[in-house]
Design a protein around this motif. Structure first.
Motif, PDB file in Angstrom:
ATOM      1  N   GLY A 192     -12.832   3.598  -4.467  1.00 30.59           N
ATOM      2  CA  GLY A 192     -12.773   2.161  -4.174  1.00 30.59           C
ATOM      3  C   GLY A 192     -14.115   1.448  -4.157  1.00 30.59           C
ATOM      4  O   GLY A 192     -14.173   0.265  -3.825  1.00 30.59           O
ATOM      5  N   GLN A 193     -15.188   2.138  -4.533  1.00 28.18           N
ATOM      6  CA  GLN A 193     -16.502   1.518  -4.381  1.00 28.18           C
ATOM      7  C   GLN A 193     -16.761   0.401  -5.397  1.00 28.18           C
ATOM      8  O   GLN A 193     -17.637  -0.442  -5.197  1.00 28.18           O
TER       9      GLN A 193
ATOM     10  N   ARG B 131       0.650   5.560  -0.114  1.00 24.03           N
ATOM     11  CA  ARG B 131      -0.249   6.708  -0.021  1.00 24.03           C
ATOM     12  C   ARG B 131       0.560   7.970  -0.271  1.00 24.03           C
ATOM     13  O   ARG B 131       0.942   8.683   0.659  1.00 24.03           O
TER      14      ARG B 131
ATOM     15  N   LEU C  39     -11.646  -6.715  -5.215  1.00 21.40           N
ATOM     16  CA  LEU C  39     -10.547  -7.262  -4.413  1.00 21.40           C
ATOM     17  C   LEU C  39     -11.086  -8.283  -3.411  1.00 21.40           C
ATOM     18  O   LEU C  39     -10.504  -9.352  -3.222  1.00 21.40           O
TER      19      LEU C  39
ATOM     20  N   ASP D  84      -2.958   4.678  -3.221  1.00 25.71           N
ATOM     21  CA  ASP D  84      -4.098   5.450  -2.712  1.00 25.71           C
ATOM     22  C   ASP D  84      -3.851   6.937  -3.003  1.00 25.71           C
ATOM     23  O   ASP D  84      -2.920   7.531  -2.452  1.00 25.71           O
TER      24      ASP D  84
ATOM     25  N   TYR E  12       0.843  -1.201   0.000  1.00 27.87           N
ATOM     26  CA  TYR E  12       0.000   0.000   0.000  1.00 27.87           C
ATOM     27  C   TYR E  12       0.874   1.244   0.000  1.00 27.87           C
ATOM     28  O   TYR E  12       1.795   1.361   0.817  1.00 27.87           O
TER      29      TYR E  12
ATOM     30  N   VAL F 125     -12.876  -2.183  -4.396  1.00 25.99           N
ATOM     31  CA  VAL F 125     -12.797  -3.007  -3.182  1.00 25.99           C
ATOM     32  C   VAL F 125     -13.642  -4.285  -3.300  1.00 25.99           C
ATOM     33  O   VAL F 125     -13.170  -5.366  -2.925  1.00 25.99           O
TER      34      VAL F 125
ATOM     35  N   LEU G 276      -6.184   3.570  -6.181  1.00 25.68           N
ATOM     36  CA  LEU G 276      -7.360   3.570  -5.306  1.00 25.68           C
ATOM     37  C   LEU G 276      -7.804   5.012  -5.061  1.00 25.68           C
ATOM     38  O   LEU G 276      -7.043   5.817  -4.542  1.00 25.68           O
TER      39      LEU G 276
ATOM     40  N   LEU H 241      -1.401  -1.201  -4.220  1.00 31.32           N
ATOM     41  CA  LEU H 241      -2.473  -0.215  -4.344  1.00 31.32           C
ATOM     42  C   LEU H 241      -1.880   1.160  -4.074  1.00 31.32           C
ATOM     43  O   LEU H 241      -1.229   1.368  -3.044  1.00 31.32           O
TER      44      LEU H 241
END
Lengths: 288, 166
Positions: free
Chosen positions: A33-34, A10, A40, A52, A8, A37, A30, A50
């Motif tokens: 993410g709706q 960010r 995933l 973010d 991850y 996710v 990301l 990912l």
């Protein structure tokens, strides 16, 4: 129903985000993410990394000018939907957004994310195609604009390179003497539609000079059909039926757990007549 | 292979929590397993049912569609945070009790958080607006009639609370 492990990142700047993507062909961006996710969690996707981008506030914008609406990659559906300037300059955007999932999902999901996800069952890719908009992406080579005609290449597949980040979508303004309409049929409002249709109709007086319709959930990629010739200038039961048949020649309704191919074709016919009629009415109102 | 963990701070119901979680930890699981706040319920885990809805900076969001690492730095309210400071039921909770808005109770936390934000935005919803407000939440007992009644009653209680009558 849990995602596989991933690294991850960010990043705090776009440059760092591009660096995080570079060298990882299996990386995913990301934002809201709706859609990502669930993919995933169901292990339909298992990216190694990912990235973010939620800490890149420069991407959280909605800019409206006379030529159209520019939506940044972090603008949530809910923010775009409630922007009165968006509704004024391109009313098809909020008409469609009101059908994008449920309010709770729209609070987190982003419009640009939905465009990049490239789902032919989603509203916004079809609307971008119908309005002939574009997507700006940034990659190692700098920024480029992808016309929507070149954006969607297959089911859930866009022409973005793996090391590019979508930063802004452009929805052109509604032209003069033009009206729009949108309608979809879903088992529960907000769920994926079995069929959805949007129309853009331009008039000269009562006469239809141009009519195009966009279709979702009845093809592998968002599909737009030019109905101008089929309508032959006027709205009538016969011309609308002819237009729907022209559309169905371009569509490939399939049977799934929610609806048969025949039922989808039926919905496409009915909705074509409804939205073309409504967009024609909308254009005449706009003219007066 | 051991999985890398991230040290995060989660601000939940006004309390700061520290946790070490893998990046793939869903916010719903972090709340339940790492923080012990089991009021948030996990249903479908792909954003359809709404049982896991929490408030993030006051907005309802699906906690199964967010990673805990993404939620760090945001103000989170779970169903445990909806009671009044003195421990009495908040207006939405009280309305659910009065109107029999909960049956088995599994979906209830998601409804309570969704409606709390809904009536803050629209303090006097019509019945249609109340239905629209909860349209993204599924109740497998199909108790929707009483849930819609509870939305309107909760709005009424919240309004009277603002007048100092509560």
């Amino acid at each position: 129903m849990k995602p596989a492990p991933f690294d991850y990142a960010r990043p705090g700047t776009l440059e760092e985000a591009l660096q995080a993507l570079a060298g990882h062909p299996e990386a995913k961006v990301l934002a809201g993410g709706q859609s990502l996710v669930p993919l995933l969690s169901m292990r339909l996707a298992a990216p190694a990394v990912l990235v973010d981008i939620n800490d890149l506030p420069d991407l959280d914008h909605v800019r409206v000018s006379a030529d159209g609406v520019r939506i940044g990659a972090l603008a949530r559906h809910a923010a775009v939907l409630r922007d009165p300037d968006v509704a004024r300059v391109q009313p098809l955007v909020p008409l469609a957004l009101a059908n994008v999932a449920h309010a709770t999902i729209r609070n987190r999901g982003t419009t640009v994310g939905s465009l990049v996800h490239a789902d032919a069952a989603a509203e916004m890719p079809m609307v971008l195609r119908l309005l002939d908009g574009s997507l700006d992406v940034v990659g190692p080579g700098g920024r480029r604009t992808i016309p929507v005609a070149e954006l969607y290449v297959g089911p859930l597949e866009s022409s973005l390179h793996h090391d590019e980040i979508a930063v802004e979508a452009f929805f052109p303004a509604l032209a003069k003497h033009t009206g729009v309409a949108f309608e979809e049929i879903a088992r529960r409002h907000g769920d994926y539609a079995m069929c959805g249709v949007a129309a853009v109709v331009t008039v000269d007086g009562d006469r239809v000079v141009s009519a195009r319709a966009g279709y979702l959930s009845v093809s592998d990629i968002p599909t737009v059909v030019d109905l101008t010739d089929a309508l032959d200038g006027s709205i009538s039961d016969a011309s609308l039926a002819a237009a729907a048949e022209v559309a169905l020649e371009q569509l490939e309704p399939e049977t799934d757990i929610h609806a048969t191919a025949d039922y989808r074709a039926h919905l496409a016919r009915v909705l074509t007549a409804r939205v073309v009629t409504a967009a024609h009415e909308n254009a005449r109102e706009a003219r007066s | 292979m051991t999985e890398q963990t991230h040290q995060i701070r989660l601000h939940v119901n006004g309390v700061e929590h520290e946790a070490a979680v893998p990046a793939r930890r869903l916010l719903s699981d972090a709340l339940r397993h790492d923080l012990g706040l089991t009021g948030t319920h996990v249903g479908c885990e792909h954003g359809v049912c709404g049982a896991c809805t929490v408030l993030v900076d006051g907005q309802p969001m699906r906690s199964c569609l967010m990673f805990a690492v993404s939620a760090a730095g945001h103000e989170i309210t779970t169903v445990e945070g909806l009671a009044r400071p003195d421990g009495e039921l908040g207006p939405v909770q009280q309305a659910f009790r009065e109107c029999h808005g909960l049956q088995c109770g599994f979906c209830t936390p998601g409804f309570l958080t969704t409606i709390t934000a809904g009536i803050a935005e629209n303090p006097d919803p019509t019945e249609d607006e109340a239905r629209d407000m909860v349209a993204g939440n599924l109740c497998r007992c199909t108790g929707y009639q009483n849930i819609v009644k509870a939305v309107c009653r909760a709005a009424e209680l919240a309004r009277s609370g603002e007048d100092g009558a509560a």
